[in-house]
Scaffold this active site. Structure first.
Site, PDB file in Angstrom:
ATOM      1  N   HIS A   1       5.347   6.606  11.356  1.00 47.66           N
ATOM      2  CA  HIS A   1       4.850   6.472   9.980  1.00 47.66           C
ATOM      3  C   HIS A   1       4.199   7.810   9.634  1.00 47.66           C
ATOM      4  CE1 HIS A   1       3.494   4.856   6.342  1.00 47.66           C
ATOM      5  NE2 HIS A   1       2.641   3.927   6.751  1.00 47.66           N
TER       6      HIS A   1
ATOM      7  N   ARG B   1       0.810  -1.218   0.000  1.00 43.45           N
ATOM      8  CA  ARG B   1       0.000   0.000   0.000  1.00 43.45           C
ATOM      9  C   ARG B   1       0.847   1.273   0.000  1.00 43.45           C
ATOM     10  NH1 ARG B   1      -4.766  -0.686   1.390  1.00 43.45           N
ATOM     11  NH2 ARG B   1      -4.050  -2.607   2.339  1.00 43.45           N
ATOM     12  N   THR B   2       1.739   1.373   0.960  1.00 41.95           N
ATOM     13  CA  THR B   2       2.508   2.613   1.097  1.00 41.95           C
ATOM     14  C   THR B   2       3.438   2.807  -0.100  1.00 41.95           C
ATOM     15  OG1 THR B   2       2.416   2.331   3.479  1.00 41.95           O
ATOM     16  CG2 THR B   2       4.010   3.912   2.658  1.00 41.95           C
TER      17      THR B   2
ATOM     18  N   ARG C   1      11.167   2.453   3.866  1.00 41.93           N
ATOM     19  CA  ARG C   1      10.547   1.670   4.953  1.00 41.93           C
ATOM     20  C   ARG C   1      11.584   0.670   5.423  1.00 41.93           C
ATOM     21  NH1 ARG C   1       4.657  -0.808   5.670  1.00 41.93           N
ATOM     22  NH2 ARG C   1       4.387   1.395   6.064  1.00 41.93           N
TER      23      ARG C   1
ATOM     24  N   LYS D   1      23.398  -8.461   1.483  1.00 39.08           N
ATOM     25  CA  LYS D   1      24.845  -8.717   1.493  1.00 39.08           C
ATOM     26  C   LYS D   1      25.513  -8.065   2.689  1.00 39.08           C
ATOM     27  CE  LYS D   1      24.846  -8.520  -3.552  1.00 39.08           C
ATOM     28  NZ  LYS D   1      25.181  -7.606  -4.655  1.00 39.08           N
TER      29      LYS D   1
END
Lengths: 139, 304
Positions: free
Chosen positions: B129, B51-52, B101, B80
Site C-alpha cells: 500500500h 478512505r483511500t 485497489r 462478469k
C-alpha cells in the site's frame, strides 16, 4: 555413450546427483525424437557424484531453466564430434512460466493467463520471488 | 517512472522530493489548483475502501482534474469475469491515470504490465500500500523534522499489516533507525520483512510483547488494527483483536514529542480519549495522505 560418439549434440554435465530426471522432465526430453542418455551417479572430481545428460541433437535449450534448476551445471555443445562451445548458465535474473506461485492470495491463482514470472532477489542464496506478490518460489 | 506499485521502486531522493512537493501544496494550494485541468483519474476499487478512494478523488479534484471509476468489484466487469488486464486496457482509453485497489496480491503489477497509462497501487490484499507509506513518511518528516535517527515502535498486527511492512522497508533506507516491534507472538513481523533490514548496519530491530514498557523510548508509535479480513478463521481474530489498546493512562510515561500514528480505520486499539492528546497524529496522516497523493499524481502525469 561417450562424448566422442555424439556428432552434433549437447552434453549437460555437472548436474547434482539425482536431479537429471528433473531436468529431463523440464526440458520435455520425453517428447524429443533424438537419442538421449541419462547417466546417474557418475564419478566427479568436483561434486563426488554427478548426473549427466547426453542429447544426440542440438536442441533449442532453455538456458534460463537450466540455470534455475542447477546453476553450477556445464553445457557442452558438440559439433562435428568436437566440443564447440562450453556454457555455464548460472542463475537467471528472471524465470518465466516454469514454476507456479503457491500463494493462494496471488493474482496468478485467479487470472491463469498471466505469465508466471519470478525474479532473482537473493543471488547468494538463489532466492526467487513472484513478480506479482513477492512470495518465495518453492521448487 | 511510469507506475507506483511498490514503495521500493522509489529512490530516496524521489521520496524526499514527493514530501517536499506535498509540503508546498499544503502551504500553497492555489498554486496547484489547475495543474491537472483536463486530466482524468480512474479509481478502480475491486475491494471497498472509503478512505483511500476518497483521498485519491479529493487529490485529483484539488488539482483541477476529474474522476471516474467504481468502488466495488460487483459494480465492475470483474463480476462478469473480466481480467484485470482487460479492465485496465479498457480504462486506459478513458483515463490518464489509474488508482487501483484489489483483494488479490500483485493485481496492480499485472495491471501495470497491461495498461498504457500510469497505475498507482492503492492496496493489493495484504501485500503493498505504497501511498499509505508515503503519507506515513510525510507525517513523520513533518512531525519529527527528520527521517533518520529515530526510534519507531510498530504495534499490533505486524504479521498481516501491510502498512507496517512497507513502512519498515521505507524507513530502513534512512540512517540510524531503531525499530521496536510490539505484538503478540502470533502476529510478529514476518521474516521476509526483517531480512530486508537486516543488512543495514545502522539499524536495530527488537521484538517485544510489552507496549507500556517500551513506550518511553519511542519517537514514533505506529499503531495498527488487527484486521479481520486477513484472518483465515474468526476464532483467531477474536482471540487477538484486543491485544493492544492505547489509552491516555498508558501514555503518561511517553515522550512529550511522541508522534502517535495509525493508518486508520481504527477499531478500539486507540481509545477515543487519546484523540485530544497533542501527540495524536493519525488525522493529520489522513490530510498528509491527500497532499502526498496530489504530489504523486503530478509526478506520474509529469505535470510541472
Amino acid at each position: 555413450m561417450i562424448i566422442g560418439s555424439i556428432k552434433d549434440g549437447i552434453v549437460i554435465d555437472h548436474i547434482p546427483a539425482g536431479r537429471a530426471m528433473e531436468l529431463y522432465k523440464y526440458l520435455n526430453l520425453e517428447h524429443a525424437d533424438c537419442e538421449v542418455a541419462i547417466i546417474k551417479n557418475a564419478q566427479s572430481k568436483k561434486l563426488g557424484r554427478k548426473d549427466v545428460l547426453k542429447i544426440n541433437e542440438i536442441l533449442d535449450i532453455n538456458y534460463e531453466l537450466l540455470g534455475y534448476i542447477a546453476p553450477d551445471i556445464t553445457v557442452n555443445i558438440i559439433r562435428d564430434g568436437q566440443k564447440a562451445q562450453k556454457l555455464h548458465p548460472g542463475l537467471p535474473e528472471t524465470i518465466t512460466d516454469m514454476i507456479k506461485c503457491k500463494n493462494p492470495r496471488c493474482i496468478t491463482t485467479t487470472e491463469q493467463e498471466l505469465p508466471q514470472i519470478f525474479k532473482l532477489t537473493d543471488k547468494e542464496n538463489g532466492v526467487y520471488r513472484c513478480l506479482y506478490c513477492d512470495t518465495i518460489a518453492s521448487r | 517512472m511510469k507506475d507506483l506499485i511498490d514503495i521500493s521502486e522509489l529512490t530516496t531522493s524521489e521520496i524526499d522530493q514527493l514530501i517536499e512537493t506535498s509540503c508546498d501544496i499544503m502551504q500553497n494550494p492555489a498554486k496547484y489548483s489547475e495543474k491537472c485541468r483536463g486530466k482524468k483519474l480512474a479509481t478502480l476499487f475491486f475491494e471497498p475502501s472509503t478512505r483511500t478512494r476518497l483521498s485519491f478523488e479529493a487529490a485529483m479534484y484539488e488539482l483541477g482534474g476529474a474522476v471516474l471509476g467504481f468502488s466495488a468489484a460487483d459494480s465492475s466487469s470483474a463480476a462478469k469475469g473480466e481480467s484485470v488486464s482487460d479492465t485496465v486496457k479498457t480504462v486506459s482509453c478513458y483515463a490518464d491515470i489509474i488508482a487501483m485497489r484489489h483483494p488479490k496480491e500483485g493485481a496492480p503489477r499485472a495491471a501495470a504490465m497491461a495498461a498504457s497509462v500510469p497505475i498507482i497501487n492503492a492496496g493489493d490484499g495484504g501485500h503493498n500500500h505504497p501511498t499509505q507509506t508515503l503519507a506515513d513518511l510525510c507525517t513523520i518528516k513533518k512531525e519529527k523534522g527528520r527521517l533518520d535517527a529515530l526510534t519507531i515502535g510498530c504495534c499490533g498486527d505486524l504479521k498481516f499489516g501491510r502498512t507496517v511492512h512497507s513502512l519498515v522497508e521505507a524507513m530502513s533506507r534512512y540512517e540510524n533507525i531503531r525499530f521496536i516491534m510490539i505484538s503478540p507472538e502470533e502476529l510478529r513481523l514476518p521474516e521476509f520483512v526483517k531480512s530486508n533490514i537486516a543488512h543495514h548496519a545502522s539499524h536495530e530491530i527488537e521484538e517485544t510483547e510489552d507496549l507500556q514498557q517500551v513506550l518511553p523510548e519511542l519517537d514514533v508509535l505506529y499503531m495498527t488494527r488487527v484486521q479481520k479480513e486477513r484472518f483465515f478463521n474468526e476464532a483467531d481474530y477474536i482471540r487477538l483483536k484486543d491485544s493492544y489498546i492505547l489509552t491516555p493512562a498508558k501514555l503518561t510515561n511517553a515522550k512529550a514529542d511522541l508522534a502517535i500514528m495509525h493508518p486508520l480505520p481504527r477499531v478500539n486499539e486507540i481509545s477515543v480519549a487519546v484523540d485530544n492528546d497533542p501527540r495524536a497524529c493519525y488525522f493529520k496522516q489522513v490530510l498528509n495522505g491527500k497532499f502526498m497523493r496530489m504530489a504523486l499524481i503530478m509526478k506520474l502525469l509529469e505535470v510541472e
